[in-house]
Design a protein around this motif. Sequence first.
Motif, short mmCIF file in Angstrom:
data_model
loop_
_atom_site.label_atom_id
_atom_site.label_comp_id
_atom_site.label_asym_id
_atom_site.label_seq_id
_atom_site.Cartn_x
_atom_site.Cartn_y
_atom_site.Cartn_z
N GLN A 5 0.82 -1.20 0.00
CA GLN A 5 0.00 0.00 0.00
C GLN A 5 0.86 1.26 0.00
O GLN A 5 0.54 2.25 -0.66
N ILE A 8 2.15 1.84 -3.50
CA ILE A 8 1.06 2.32 -4.36
C ILE A 8 0.81 3.81 -4.11
O ILE A 8 0.63 4.59 -5.06
N GLU A 9 0.81 4.22 -2.84
CA GLU A 9 0.65 5.64 -2.54
C GLU A 9 1.79 6.45 -3.15
O GLU A 9 1.59 7.57 -3.64
N LYS A 12 1.17 6.82 -6.89
CA LYS A 12 0.13 7.83 -7.14
C LYS A 12 0.70 9.24 -7.00
O LYS A 12 0.42 10.12 -7.82
N LEU A 34 -3.38 -3.42 -5.10
CA LEU A 34 -3.69 -2.53 -6.21
C LEU A 34 -5.18 -2.55 -6.56
O LEU A 34 -5.71 -1.60 -7.14
N ASP A 36 -7.69 -2.06 -4.83
CA ASP A 36 -8.43 -0.97 -4.19
C ASP A 36 -8.09 0.40 -4.77
O ASP A 36 -8.62 1.42 -4.29
N HIS A 37 -7.23 0.46 -5.76
CA HIS A 37 -6.78 1.75 -6.30
C HIS A 37 -6.97 1.82 -7.82
O HIS A 37 -6.29 2.60 -8.49
N GLN A 38 -7.90 1.04 -8.34
CA GLN A 38 -8.06 0.97 -9.80
C GLN A 38 -8.59 2.27 -10.41
O GLN A 38 -8.38 2.51 -11.61
N ASP A 40 -7.39 5.11 -9.72
CA ASP A 40 -6.21 5.98 -9.86
C ASP A 40 -5.13 5.36 -10.74
O ASP A 40 -4.43 6.08 -11.46
#
Length: 557
Positions: A5, A8-9, A12, A34, A36-38, A40
Amino acid sequence: MNCAQMLIEGFKAMGVRRIYGIIGTSNFAFVNALYDHQEDIRYVSCRHEQVAASMADAEGRLTGIPGVVLTHSGPGTLNALISVANAYKDGSPMIVLSGAVKRKLRGSDGMLEVDHLSVFSSLCRGVFRVEEADHAAAVLSRAYTLAVSGGRGPVLIEVPEDVWDEEVKVEAPRFRFAAEHRPPLHVEDVWKALEMVKEAERPLLLSGGGVAYSGSSELLVRLAESLHVPVTTTGNGRGTIPEDHPLCLGRVGFGGGNTVADAALSEADVVLGLGCVISDLTSYEYTLPIPGELVLVNIDMEAMLNCRRRPQLPIEADVRDFLLEAVDAVRDYRPPERRGWWEFLEGKRSEWRALVEQARNSDREPLSGARVIHELSLLLPRERIVTVGAGTHLLYPMAFLPCLEPLTYLSAVNFGAMGFGFPAALAAKLARPEREVVAILGDGDFMMTLQDLETACREGIKVLVLVMNDHMYRVLNLRQRIQCQGRILGTCHGNPDFAALARSFGAAGWRLEKVRDIRPVLQEALAVEGPAVVDAIIDPEDLPPFNMEASLRMSLG
């Protein structure tokens, strides 16, 4: 927040919009995070890591933000190595995010284990291992800095399978996404370089990938116009001056250079190279005479000093800084006429144009690649992106499809690997959806990555793949015929019906064999709202115009 996570942050915050990759046990937890971040970050699942990494490479070239490829430990990561080499050689920012075996298994020589850091170190600007989740932010920040600084290039970050889900203990770790400070520009270097150009009888500008990557093309054109000096380009410099501009002589060197640009480089008494070096490609493996004084402006001093053809005046600076100062310095300059220089160049231009004109009007069947690409050039908008692989096919768009803007012709120029063109086109369309994107490939090249037609169909990527199908590795076949007295071995092969194969994946497909069908088939293919493949049957005896004398001298030298 766990390690996956956290990364991923970081992506972004970096501005990453897509990650290309293939899932495996060693990166499974990252893909799960990933999910949960689709909204972005779009995850593009590919069918081979060479494709995924080449897509990341193309993304980095086009956006300047490192393209990200996710790989599975061992075999998966090694599959990406060719594409990493392409990015390294062409200065493309890329992050390889690789899974690794669990920490307790490191050094046990078990399944999936390989020393990624050692294998990739010579082809990356930095290699890193996240041993603990708390290190993730610092590693990603440092990797970014190396990827985008100086000559730019790929980096590798290895994360063991059991680290992805490990919780980050430090509070609010900060990312620092910034390039290293550029080397300072010394104004006296600018003035000295300009004086050399002004005093020359036969001056020449040579524009490289550094001009394209730094967003300095407009400055280059303004400098050339103020000096009234002709411009040649390297492979990665194509489009930094529009190839229909009267001062542009086209690309120089092996693999697509024309005789005008080559003659200019050989005859110039002062060459100002911007964002480039005199490489083996530019100089036909250093067999092309380049007797003039050489000035190079490059952000990488080591690259200039390691080059076989060293400059008399190396200027370590960001080429954009140099051009900003130079354009201002020649604002009121009135260039001399240099009639003899321009008459020589216009003579060479006339000879080259005659060859191009004759080739593009060919009515031969099997088809002339020149005629096919010329017809394509009449149908494409000015705002287009063309990608190519490696082989004879790339000579056709060099001669018959002018490059009008920077970073609109993508090629694995300095490594020469096959298999780049198709994935580069897929990523180009995702990064630049408003542009028409065409991959011009040889049949041998397309065979190395065509499995990802499934990716193109699944992801709904509108690209045209134009296969120049001559059933051979034609560059090598030609050499066997010329240098080996026709002793042909290993250069001829059979092919599937690429059009039928495309349709089996769910793409549109055409087989093109007749001159009368060239334009209507290409028009239909360009109109398709999805991937399309045109299998153009090319006469293997058809050769596009190129500098045969220099190429043969290089081969024999």
